[in-house]
Write a protein that holds these residues in place. Structure first.
Motif, PDB file in Angstrom:
ATOM      1  N   VAL A   9       0.907  -1.168   0.042  1.00 38.99           N
ATOM      2  CA  VAL A   9       0.185   0.062  -0.029  1.00 38.99           C
ATOM      3  C   VAL A   9       0.930   1.192   0.213  1.00 38.99           C
ATOM      4  O   VAL A   9       1.178   1.585   1.176  1.00 38.99           O
ATOM      5  CB  VAL A   9      -0.987  -0.186   1.225  1.00 38.99           C
ATOM      6  CG1 VAL A   9      -1.815   1.251   1.045  1.00 38.99           C
ATOM      7  CG2 VAL A   9      -1.789  -1.299   1.345  1.00 38.99           C
ATOM      8  N   ALA A  10       1.016   2.013  -0.950  1.00 43.32           N
ATOM      9  CA  ALA A  10       1.614   3.199  -1.459  1.00 43.32           C
ATOM     10  C   ALA A  10       0.951   4.074  -1.586  1.00 43.32           C
ATOM     11  O   ALA A  10      -0.442   4.008  -2.347  1.00 43.32           O
ATOM     12  CB  ALA A  10       2.835   2.875  -2.619  1.00 43.32           C
ATOM     13  N   ALA A  11       1.492   5.418  -1.383  1.00 43.69           N
ATOM     14  CA  ALA A  11       0.652   6.429  -1.867  1.00 43.69           C
ATOM     15  C   ALA A  11       1.335   7.419  -2.500  1.00 43.69           C
ATOM     16  O   ALA A  11       2.721   7.501  -2.429  1.00 43.69           O
ATOM     17  CB  ALA A  11      -0.080   7.036  -0.537  1.00 43.69           C
ATOM     18  N   ILE A  12       0.848   8.270  -3.530  1.00 40.44           N
ATOM     19  CA  ILE A  12       1.586   9.206  -3.824  1.00 40.44           C
ATOM     20  C   ILE A  12       0.875  10.618  -3.536  1.00 40.44           C
ATOM     21  O   ILE A  12      -0.275  10.788  -3.413  1.00 40.44           O
ATOM     22  CB  ILE A  12       1.532   9.455  -5.712  1.00 40.44           C
ATOM     23  CG1 ILE A  12       2.341  10.563  -6.093  1.00 40.44           C
ATOM     24  CG2 ILE A  12       0.082   9.749  -6.311  1.00 40.44           C
ATOM     25  CD1 ILE A  12       2.680  10.197  -7.533  1.00 40.44           C
ATOM     26  N   VAL A  13       1.764  11.658  -3.045  1.00 39.61           N
ATOM     27  CA  VAL A  13       1.553  12.882  -2.480  1.00 39.61           C
ATOM     28  C   VAL A  13       2.228  13.802  -3.563  1.00 39.61           C
ATOM     29  O   VAL A  13       3.393  14.100  -3.539  1.00 39.61           O
ATOM     30  CB  VAL A  13       2.066  12.952  -0.873  1.00 39.61           C
ATOM     31  CG1 VAL A  13       1.635  14.399  -0.638  1.00 39.61           C
ATOM     32  CG2 VAL A  13       1.467  11.767  -0.079  1.00 39.61           C
ATOM     33  N   THR A  14       1.318  14.838  -4.203  1.00 35.85           N
ATOM     34  CA  THR A  14       1.836  15.789  -4.837  1.00 35.85           C
ATOM     35  C   THR A  14       1.982  17.059  -3.979  1.00 35.85           C
ATOM     36  O   THR A  14       1.078  17.426  -3.312  1.00 35.85           O
ATOM     37  CB  THR A  14       1.135  15.946  -5.992  1.00 35.85           C
ATOM     38  OG1 THR A  14      -0.203  16.826  -5.767  1.00 35.85           O
ATOM     39  CG2 THR A  14       1.028  14.790  -6.924  1.00 35.85           C
ATOM     40  N   ILE A  15       3.051  17.880  -4.060  1.00 38.83           N
ATOM     41  CA  ILE A  15       3.079  19.226  -3.286  1.00 38.83           C
ATOM     42  C   ILE A  15       3.116  20.328  -4.117  1.00 38.83           C
ATOM     43  O   ILE A  15       3.905  20.643  -5.054  1.00 38.83           O
ATOM     44  CB  ILE A  15       4.412  18.933  -2.497  1.00 38.83           C
ATOM     45  CG1 ILE A  15       4.507  17.746  -1.779  1.00 38.83           C
ATOM     46  CG2 ILE A  15       4.636  20.085  -1.776  1.00 38.83           C
ATOM     47  CD1 ILE A  15       3.636  17.601  -0.611  1.00 38.83           C
ATOM     48  N   ASP A  16       1.954  21.224  -3.808  1.00 39.34           N
ATOM     49  CA  ASP A  16       2.034  22.545  -4.288  1.00 39.34           C
ATOM     50  C   ASP A  16       2.039  22.513  -5.930  1.00 39.34           C
ATOM     51  O   ASP A  16       2.433  23.693  -6.247  1.00 39.34           O
ATOM     52  CB  ASP A  16       3.057  23.461  -3.754  1.00 39.34           C
ATOM     53  CG  ASP A  16       2.968  23.482  -2.334  1.00 39.34           C
ATOM     54  OD1 ASP A  16       2.057  22.951  -1.487  1.00 39.34           O
ATOM     55  OD2 ASP A  16       4.059  23.932  -1.466  1.00 39.34           O
ATOM     56  N   ASN A  55      -2.280  21.466  -1.666  1.00 38.26           N
ATOM     57  CA  ASN A  55      -1.698  22.900  -2.082  1.00 38.26           C
ATOM     58  C   ASN A  55      -1.690  23.739  -0.962  1.00 38.26           C
ATOM     59  O   ASN A  55      -1.877  23.268   0.328  1.00 38.26           O
ATOM     60  CB  ASN A  55      -3.036  23.283  -3.100  1.00 38.26           C
ATOM     61  CG  ASN A  55      -4.377  23.682  -2.249  1.00 38.26           C
ATOM     62  OD1 ASN A  55      -4.591  23.061  -1.334  1.00 38.26           O
ATOM     63  ND2 ASN A  55      -4.972  24.699  -2.358  1.00 38.26           N
ATOM     64  N   VAL A  56      -0.958  24.935  -1.266  1.00 39.22           N
ATOM     65  CA  VAL A  56      -0.882  25.746   0.051  1.00 39.22           C
ATOM     66  C   VAL A  56      -1.596  26.764  -0.224  1.00 39.22           C
ATOM     67  O   VAL A  56      -1.879  27.484  -1.167  1.00 39.22           O
ATOM     68  CB  VAL A  56       0.649  26.082   0.288  1.00 39.22           C
ATOM     69  CG1 VAL A  56       1.263  26.698  -1.135  1.00 39.22           C
ATOM     70  CG2 VAL A  56       0.690  26.968   1.395  1.00 39.22           C
ATOM     71  N   ALA A  57      -2.435  27.435   0.594  1.00 41.96           N
ATOM     72  CA  ALA A  57      -3.397  28.350   0.877  1.00 41.96           C
ATOM     73  C   ALA A  57      -3.181  29.660   1.604  1.00 41.96           C
ATOM     74  O   ALA A  57      -3.986  30.438   1.737  1.00 41.96           O
ATOM     75  CB  ALA A  57      -4.663  27.971   1.118  1.00 41.96           C
ATOM     76  N   GLY A  58      -2.046  29.636   2.006  1.00 45.20           N
ATOM     77  CA  GLY A  58      -1.588  30.771   2.914  1.00 45.20           C
ATOM     78  C   GLY A  58      -0.377  30.647   3.717  1.00 45.20           C
ATOM     79  O   GLY A  58       0.280  29.713   3.476  1.00 45.20           O
ATOM     80  N   ARG A  59      -0.295  31.324   4.934  1.00 50.38           N
ATOM     81  CA  ARG A  59       0.842  31.229   5.776  1.00 50.38           C
ATOM     82  C   ARG A  59       0.034  30.742   7.037  1.00 50.38           C
ATOM     83  O   ARG A  59      -1.033  30.957   7.597  1.00 50.38           O
ATOM     84  CB  ARG A  59       1.246  32.634   5.992  1.00 50.38           C
ATOM     85  CG  ARG A  59       1.998  33.065   4.964  1.00 50.38           C
ATOM     86  CD  ARG A  59       2.707  34.330   5.088  1.00 50.38           C
ATOM     87  NE  ARG A  59       4.102  34.056   5.569  1.00 50.38           N
ATOM     88  CZ  ARG A  59       5.068  33.657   4.812  1.00 50.38           C
ATOM     89  NH1 ARG A  59       4.908  33.190   3.741  1.00 50.38           N
ATOM     90  NH2 ARG A  59       6.327  33.665   5.363  1.00 50.38           N
ATOM     91  N   TRP A  76      -4.620  31.469  -7.333  1.00 45.90           N
ATOM     92  CA  TRP A  76      -3.567  31.235  -6.897  1.00 45.90           C
ATOM     93  C   TRP A  76      -3.343  29.610  -6.249  1.00 45.90           C
ATOM     94  O   TRP A  76      -2.461  29.201  -6.749  1.00 45.90           O
ATOM     95  CB  TRP A  76      -2.996  32.192  -5.861  1.00 45.90           C
ATOM     96  CG  TRP A  76      -1.534  32.056  -5.712  1.00 45.90           C
ATOM     97  CD1 TRP A  76      -0.524  32.772  -6.255  1.00 45.90           C
ATOM     98  CD2 TRP A  76      -0.952  31.518  -4.452  1.00 45.90           C
ATOM     99  NE1 TRP A  76       0.752  32.295  -5.825  1.00 45.90           N
ATOM    100  CE2 TRP A  76       0.340  31.584  -4.581  1.00 45.90           C
ATOM    101  CE3 TRP A  76      -1.437  30.710  -3.434  1.00 45.90           C
ATOM    102  CZ2 TRP A  76       1.554  31.355  -3.839  1.00 45.90           C
ATOM    103  CZ3 TRP A  76      -0.483  30.227  -2.376  1.00 45.90           C
ATOM    104  CH2 TRP A  76       0.976  30.312  -2.575  1.00 45.90           C
ATOM    105  N   ALA A  77      -4.136  29.387  -5.460  1.00 43.41           N
ATOM    106  CA  ALA A  77      -4.282  28.126  -4.604  1.00 43.41           C
ATOM    107  C   ALA A  77      -4.717  26.891  -5.414  1.00 43.41           C
ATOM    108  O   ALA A  77      -4.719  25.552  -4.947  1.00 43.41           O
ATOM    109  CB  ALA A  77      -4.611  28.109  -3.328  1.00 43.41           C
ATOM    110  N   PRO A  91      -7.882  15.805  -1.628  1.00 43.52           N
ATOM    111  CA  PRO A  91      -7.162  17.176  -1.263  1.00 43.52           C
ATOM    112  C   PRO A  91      -6.698  17.223   0.093  1.00 43.52           C
ATOM    113  O   PRO A  91      -7.411  16.980   0.923  1.00 43.52           O
ATOM    114  CB  PRO A  91      -8.191  17.883  -1.709  1.00 43.52           C
ATOM    115  CG  PRO A  91      -9.437  17.151  -1.595  1.00 43.52           C
ATOM    116  CD  PRO A  91      -9.143  15.809  -1.621  1.00 43.52           C
ATOM    117  N   VAL A  92      -5.495  17.953   0.076  1.00 42.05           N
ATOM    118  CA  VAL A  92      -5.111  18.501   1.414  1.00 42.05           C
ATOM    119  C   VAL A  92      -4.738  19.898   1.252  1.00 42.05           C
ATOM    120  O   VAL A  92      -3.685  20.319   0.353  1.00 42.05           O
ATOM    121  CB  VAL A  92      -4.099  17.407   2.099  1.00 42.05           C
ATOM    122  CG1 VAL A  92      -3.086  18.313   3.172  1.00 42.05           C
ATOM    123  CG2 VAL A  92      -4.439  16.136   2.129  1.00 42.05           C
ATOM    124  N   THR A  93      -5.025  20.725   1.898  1.00 41.29           N
ATOM    125  CA  THR A  93      -4.676  22.328   1.971  1.00 41.29           C
ATOM    126  C   THR A  93      -3.996  22.485   3.239  1.00 41.29           C
ATOM    127  O   THR A  93      -4.418  22.229   4.216  1.00 41.29           O
ATOM    128  CB  THR A  93      -5.946  23.147   1.734  1.00 41.29           C
ATOM    129  OG1 THR A  93      -6.679  22.905   0.622  1.00 41.29           O
ATOM    130  CG2 THR A  93      -5.376  24.504   2.013  1.00 41.29           C
TER     131      THR A  93
END
Length: 182
Positions: A9-16, A55-59, A76-77, A91-93
């Motif tokens: 069981v592997a997962a792929i995680v894409t960053i930003d 994705n990143v949505a701020g600080r 932008w996000a 999805p993970v923000t």
């Protein structure tokens, strides 16, 4: 260390991989990074393995001495369309550099019994590296797909790929990962 095996069981995680970030000047060809990531996402989905799109949505809230000197565009996000987000994707923000702290990523991975995490995205030396370190600390088998990530700075990218990732992950190319997923 080179990629040795695919866990059950592997997962792929894409960053930003989002409109506001991929629109910045980057060290590698954005269309190539997105095409490689899209090929990996299709392969993980075909095997019914978890796909996480971060994705990143701020600080983060609280004090930070690093100031934002721009007003982001409304989209932008938003994740880039090349990722072809599917109904079963996760999805993970985030508001932090890494994808674990302050998000539900750990719960998603544990709920699916994931033991191995494949990482792609932007920026190699920031969001990807921080997430790789966090995944390593959580005990995951980490694989960094080094030709499916980029950075704003080639030296920073190379330092992460050559000095940091071999300590905390297996490294692989897109073609090597796709061969294991067949």
């Amino acid at each position: 260390m080179a990629l040795t095996k695919l866990d059950p069981v592997a997962a792929i995680v894409t960053i930003d991989l989002q409109k506001g970030i991929v629109g910045l000047p980057l060290a590698h060809s954005v269309p190539e990074i997105l095409a490689r990531t899209a090929a990996l996402l299709r392969a993980f989905r075909a095997r019914e393995l978890p796909v996480v799109l971060v994705n990143v949505a701020g600080r983060p809230p609280g004090r930070t001495d690093a100031k934002m000197n721009f007003t982001p565009a409304p989209d932008w996000a938003q994740l880039v369309p090349e990722l072809d987000r599917q109904h079963g994707d996760h999805p993970v923000t985030k508001l932090n550099i890494g994808a674990f702290y302050g998000t539900g990523l750990e719960r998603i991975l544990r709920r699916h019994h994931v033991t191995q995490v494949f990482l792609t995205g932007v920026a190699t030396s920031v969001g990807v590296e921080t997430t790789a370190r966090e995944a390593y600390d959580y005990g995951y088998n980490v694989v960094t797909v080094v030709d499916a990530m980029t950075d704003r700075d080639m030296d920073a990218h190379n330092y992460s790929v050559e000095k940091i990732f071999p300590r905390i992950s297996e490294t692989a190319t897109t073609d090597e990962v796709l061969a294991l997923l067949k």
